[in-house]
Design a protein around this motif. Structure first.
Motif, PDB file in Angstrom:
ATOM      1  N   LEU A  76       0.848  -1.198   0.000  1.00  0.00           N
ATOM      2  CA  LEU A  76       0.000   0.000   0.000  1.00  0.00           C
ATOM      3  C   LEU A  76       0.879   1.242   0.000  1.00  0.00           C
ATOM      4  CD1 LEU A  76      -2.679  -0.971   2.699  1.00  0.00           C
ATOM      5  CD2 LEU A  76      -2.943  -0.887   0.188  1.00  0.00           C
ATOM      6  N   THR A  77       0.402   2.287  -0.669  1.00  0.00           N
ATOM      7  CA  THR A  77       1.211   3.515  -0.719  1.00  0.00           C
ATOM      8  C   THR A  77       1.203   4.229   0.644  1.00  0.00           C
ATOM      9  OG1 THR A  77      -0.692   4.693  -1.592  1.00  0.00           O
ATOM     10  CG2 THR A  77       0.926   3.920  -3.182  1.00  0.00           C
ATOM     11  N   THR A  78       0.344   3.777   1.552  1.00  0.00           N
ATOM     12  CA  THR A  78       0.329   4.364   2.898  1.00  0.00           C
ATOM     13  C   THR A  78       1.368   3.686   3.800  1.00  0.00           C
ATOM     14  OG1 THR A  78      -1.485   2.844   3.306  1.00  0.00           O
ATOM     15  CG2 THR A  78      -2.064   5.158   2.943  1.00  0.00           C
ATOM     16  N   ARG A  79       1.952   2.579   3.313  1.00  0.00           N
ATOM     17  CA  ARG A  79       2.943   1.879   4.133  1.00  0.00           C
ATOM     18  C   ARG A  79       4.344   2.476   3.907  1.00  0.00           C
ATOM     19  NH1 ARG A  79       3.731  -4.591   5.012  1.00  0.00           N
ATOM     20  NH2 ARG A  79       5.089  -4.285   6.797  1.00  0.00           N
ATOM     21  N   LYS A  80       5.084   2.671   4.988  1.00  0.00           N
ATOM     22  CA  LYS A  80       6.419   3.290   4.863  1.00  0.00           C
ATOM     23  C   LYS A  80       7.461   2.282   4.352  1.00  0.00           C
ATOM     24  CE  LYS A  80       5.890   6.336   8.841  1.00  0.00           C
ATOM     25  NZ  LYS A  80       6.351   6.541  10.211  1.00  0.00           N
ATOM     26  N   ASN A  81       8.619   2.819   4.000  1.00  0.00           N
ATOM     27  CA  ASN A  81       9.841   2.018   3.796  1.00  0.00           C
ATOM     28  C   ASN A  81       9.827   1.042   2.625  1.00  0.00           C
ATOM     29  OD1 ASN A  81      10.808   3.329   6.035  1.00  0.00           O
ATOM     30  ND2 ASN A  81      10.218   1.701   7.455  1.00  0.00           N
ATOM     31  N   TRP A  82       9.236   1.433   1.520  1.00  0.00           N
ATOM     32  CA  TRP A  82       9.430   0.592   0.337  1.00  0.00           C
ATOM     33  C   TRP A  82       9.684   1.474  -0.874  1.00  0.00           C
ATOM     34  CZ3 TRP A  82       6.016   0.598  -3.908  1.00  0.00           C
ATOM     35  CH2 TRP A  82       4.741   1.108  -3.693  1.00  0.00           C
ATOM     36  N   THR A  83      10.314   0.873  -1.840  1.00  0.00           N
ATOM     37  CA  THR A  83      10.601   1.605  -3.081  1.00  0.00           C
ATOM     38  C   THR A  83      10.485   0.688  -4.291  1.00  0.00           C
ATOM     39  OG1 THR A  83      12.167   3.093  -4.171  1.00  0.00           O
ATOM     40  CG2 THR A  83      13.137   1.320  -2.938  1.00  0.00           C
ATOM     41  N   LEU A  84      10.021   1.288  -5.369  1.00  0.00           N
ATOM     42  CA  LEU A  84       9.889   0.569  -6.635  1.00  0.00           C
ATOM     43  C   LEU A  84      10.841   1.225  -7.625  1.00  0.00           C
ATOM     44  CD1 LEU A  84       8.295  -1.215  -8.722  1.00  0.00           C
ATOM     45  CD2 LEU A  84       6.841   0.789  -9.050  1.00  0.00           C
ATOM     46  N   LEU A  85      11.652   0.418  -8.300  1.00  0.00           N
ATOM     47  CA  LEU A  85      12.581   0.958  -9.305  1.00  0.00           C
ATOM     48  C   LEU A  85      12.173   0.434 -10.675  1.00  0.00           C
ATOM     49  CD1 LEU A  85      15.905   0.072  -7.410  1.00  0.00           C
ATOM     50  CD2 LEU A  85      14.667   2.225  -7.310  1.00  0.00           C
ATOM     51  N   VAL A  86      11.995   1.341 -11.613  1.00  0.00           N
ATOM     52  CA  VAL A  86      11.625   0.922 -12.974  1.00  0.00           C
ATOM     53  C   VAL A  86      12.689   1.428 -13.938  1.00  0.00           C
ATOM     54  CG1 VAL A  86       9.868   0.974 -14.775  1.00  0.00           C
ATOM     55  CG2 VAL A  86       9.181   1.020 -12.367  1.00  0.00           C
ATOM     56  N   GLN A  87      13.316   0.491 -14.596  1.00  0.00           N
ATOM     57  CA  GLN A  87      14.444   0.752 -15.499  1.00  0.00           C
ATOM     58  C   GLN A  87      13.934   1.080 -16.908  1.00  0.00           C
ATOM     59  OE1 GLN A  87      17.327  -0.484 -13.369  1.00  0.00           O
ATOM     60  NE2 GLN A  87      18.193   1.007 -14.798  1.00  0.00           N
ATOM     61  N   GLY A  88      14.708   1.836 -17.653  1.00  0.00           N
ATOM     62  CA  GLY A  88      14.429   2.026 -19.096  1.00  0.00           C
ATOM     63  C   GLY A  88      13.090   2.675 -19.408  1.00  0.00           C
ATOM     64  N   VAL A  89      12.658   3.630 -18.580  1.00  0.00           N
ATOM     65  CA  VAL A  89      11.344   4.260 -18.827  1.00  0.00           C
ATOM     66  C   VAL A  89      11.368   5.032 -20.151  1.00  0.00           C
ATOM     67  CG1 VAL A  89       9.594   5.843 -17.905  1.00  0.00           C
ATOM     68  CG2 VAL A  89      10.870   4.369 -16.347  1.00  0.00           C
ATOM     69  N   ASN A  90      12.532   5.522 -20.540  1.00  0.00           N
ATOM     70  CA  ASN A  90      12.668   6.250 -21.812  1.00  0.00           C
ATOM     71  C   ASN A  90      12.291   5.404 -23.022  1.00  0.00           C
ATOM     72  OD1 ASN A  90      15.202   4.987 -20.768  1.00  0.00           O
ATOM     73  ND2 ASN A  90      15.801   5.275 -22.890  1.00  0.00           N
ATOM     74  N   LEU A  91      12.325   4.083 -22.877  1.00  0.00           N
ATOM     75  CA  LEU A  91      11.974   3.220 -24.012  1.00  0.00           C
ATOM     76  C   LEU A  91      10.470   3.150 -24.210  1.00  0.00           C
ATOM     77  CD1 LEU A  91      14.372   0.241 -23.194  1.00  0.00           C
ATOM     78  CD2 LEU A  91      14.712   2.007 -24.927  1.00  0.00           C
ATOM     79  N   HIS A  92       9.725   3.572 -23.185  1.00  0.00           N
ATOM     80  CA  HIS A  92       8.272   3.382 -23.208  1.00  0.00           C
ATOM     81  C   HIS A  92       7.491   4.684 -23.167  1.00  0.00           C
ATOM     82  CE1 HIS A  92       9.113  -0.826 -22.709  1.00  0.00           C
ATOM     83  NE2 HIS A  92       9.986  -0.472 -21.790  1.00  0.00           N
ATOM     84  N   ASP A  93       8.160   5.791 -22.976  1.00  0.00           N
ATOM     85  CA  ASP A  93       7.444   7.048 -22.822  1.00  0.00           C
ATOM     86  C   ASP A  93       8.225   8.163 -23.526  1.00  0.00           C
ATOM     87  OD1 ASP A  93       5.303   8.530 -20.962  1.00  0.00           O
ATOM     88  OD2 ASP A  93       7.147   9.710 -21.023  1.00  0.00           O
ATOM     89  N   ASP A  94       7.565   8.880 -24.427  1.00  0.00           N
ATOM     90  CA  ASP A  94       8.243   9.915 -25.211  1.00  0.00           C
ATOM     91  C   ASP A  94       8.807  11.044 -24.358  1.00  0.00           C
ATOM     92  OD1 ASP A  94       8.334   8.993 -27.764  1.00  0.00           O
ATOM     93  OD2 ASP A  94       6.468   9.937 -28.416  1.00  0.00           O
ATOM     94  N   GLN A  95       8.067  11.426 -23.306  1.00  0.00           N
ATOM     95  CA  GLN A  95       8.557  12.542 -22.479  1.00  0.00           C
ATOM     96  C   GLN A  95       9.820  12.148 -21.701  1.00  0.00           C
ATOM     97  OE1 GLN A  95       4.788  13.526 -20.459  1.00  0.00           O
ATOM     98  NE2 GLN A  95       5.373  15.629 -20.944  1.00  0.00           N
ATOM     99  N   ALA A  96       9.826  10.901 -21.239  1.00  0.00           N
ATOM    100  CA  ALA A  96      11.016  10.406 -20.529  1.00  0.00           C
ATOM    101  C   ALA A  96      12.200  10.374 -21.498  1.00  0.00           C
ATOM    102  CB  ALA A  96      10.738   9.021 -19.954  1.00  0.00           C
ATOM    103  N   ASP A  97      11.919   9.973 -22.737  1.00  0.00           N
ATOM    104  CA  ASP A  97      12.952   9.943 -23.767  1.00  0.00           C
ATOM    105  C   ASP A  97      13.490  11.355 -24.018  1.00  0.00           C
ATOM    106  OD1 ASP A  97      14.398   8.660 -25.948  1.00  0.00           O
ATOM    107  OD2 ASP A  97      13.015   9.692 -27.294  1.00  0.00           O
ATOM    108  N   GLN A  98      12.569  12.316 -24.077  1.00  0.00           N
ATOM    109  CA  GLN A  98      12.988  13.712 -24.307  1.00  0.00           C
ATOM    110  C   GLN A  98      13.857  14.225 -23.159  1.00  0.00           C
ATOM    111  OE1 GLN A  98      12.863  15.531 -27.012  1.00  0.00           O
ATOM    112  NE2 GLN A  98      11.995  13.671 -27.908  1.00  0.00           N
TER     113      GLN A  98
END
Ligand code: SIN
Ligand code: CO
Length: 381
Positions: A76-98
């Motif tokens: 849950l986003t209300t729970r503390k102490n966790w993180t999500l890492l997503v690699q290569g976002v530029n390959l899937h989103d034009d703004q990230a690529d820019q």
């Protein structure tokens, strides 16, 4: 580079001379009015995809755990102490690529990807070092970074993550949206979310010599041609049947010397190697392609652009795209170099393309490596 804030008022050359691969640089307000390019839900959906590299790192009840994606369920986003890492976002989103393109004062063959991390309060990946340079751009919320130039890089044992055993922070900063921290390779750092936050890592790549050497030998193995077979019509009888004789050794020496690579071999190898997309990358052939003539007409009117997943490089007379090499005719070289550098070609430049090049462009269009400039088909995939 249009944004003069990006490097805190330094020119790219000043930055490269003073900081790159040498020491950290904190830039306040590197991207003025920074806003997250993707909402957290968009990031969560990317993390659930098979073709996207992601990791979930939790530190619940003081225990580090790591789970590789695809991730269909997150805490849950209300729970503390966790993180999500997503690699290569530029390959899937034009703004990230820019966004990544703002860093193209560094060559594409060194630029790796845009990783986005989402963390709830207290979330992070622990104190560590990375093998590569990184720009850590705060996109949303706040993160506290502590950094240090320590030599002791020993790691804690029995953890699913590489966490330094004795982290000795020397400086501490709280980054707000738009602030950015550059770190050279092997610089110890720890980022902890202060409230919910998102951080964008602009990452670089540099092959180890071992990797490069192994890939080079594989490349050479594919291309060598050594006709014939060892023969010894002048063989004499031996009193040491266990020995490898000089006659055979000399013949092998002469033959293996022919395997020495040429400068051209090494140029072609390097271009193919550096332009090879990551194994997770696949291209979607154009869904409703125009015919060859219609494409030529439309391209002459609209121009073309590379798909954000396409890696295109050039070196001297050679061109490289997505792991393949080309030796274009002299007149097409400048057109292709411009496409690699600008990643778009306006109609006026296409007018100079030869018939051969037009044919290649059409093939790359069918394969989804490039498209007409105005189509929207590249925006989300
Ligand atoms: C993160 O964004 O939490 C990790 C980035 C890093 O430390 O390299
Ligand atoms: Co790091």
């Amino acid at each position: 580079m249009k944004n003069t804030h990006l490097l805190g008022g330094l020119t790219p050359d000043q930055f490269l001379r003073r900081y790159w691969q040498k020491k950290p640089l904190l830039v306040r307000n590197a991207i003025p009015d920074m806003q997250a390019l993707l909402a957290r839900e968009d990031l969560f959906s990317l993390a659930a995809r098979e073709d996207v590299e992601s990791r979930l790192i939790t530190n619940f009840r003081r225990q580090w755990k790591m789970q590789q994606g695809p991730l269909n369920a997150l805490p849950l986003t209300t729970r503390k102490n966790w993180t999500l890492l997503v690699q290569g976002v530029n390959l899937h989103d034009d703004q990230a690529d820019q966004l990544l393109h703002q860093f193209r004062f560094i060559p594409d063959c060194r630029l790796d990807d845009l990783m986005i991390s989402y963390a709830t309060h207290g979330g992070g990946v622990g104190a560590h070092v990375d093998s590569y340079d990184v720009f850590l751009l705060q996109a949303h919320g706040q993160r506290r970074w502590r950094i240090g130039a320590q030599q002791d890089l020993r790691l804690r044992e029995d953890l699913p993550l590489k966490i330094l055993r004795h982290f000795v922070p020397e400086q501490e900063f709280i980054l707000n949206p738009g602030d950015m921290l550059y770190l050279p390779p092997q610089y110890a750092h720890e980022g902890v979310a202060v409230g919910e936050c998102m951080t964008y890592s602009i990452g670089f790549r540099a092959p180890t010599w071992q990797e490069l050497g192994e890939a080079f030998l594989a490349f050479m193995a594919d291309s060598i041609e050594l006709p014939g077979r060892y023969s010894d019509p002048t063989l004499r009888s031996t009193r040491h049947p266990g020995a490898i004789g000089d006659q055979m050794m000399d013949a092998v020496n002469r033959t293996l010397q022919k395997l020495a690579s040429t400068g051209a071999d090494r140029e072609i190898f390097l271009g193919e190697y550096l332009s090879e997309p990551k194994p997770s990358v696949s291209f979607d052939p154009h869904p409703n392609p125009l015919g060859v003539r219609q494409f030529a007409k439309a391209a002459a009117r609209l121009g073309i652009r590379l798909h954000r997943k396409t890696r295109m490089l050039h070196r001297h007379k050679y061109m490289f795209m997505n792991g393949e090499s080309y030796l274009p005719g002299t007149s097409d070289r400048s057109v292709l170099r411009r496409l690699a550098d600008d990643r778009v070609l306006d109609a006026s430049h296409l007018a100079r393309a030869s018939a051969d090049l037009s044919e290649s462009l059409y093939r790359w269009y069918l394969d989804g490596w490039l498209d007409l400039q105005t189509t929207k088909s590249f925006q989300k995939s």
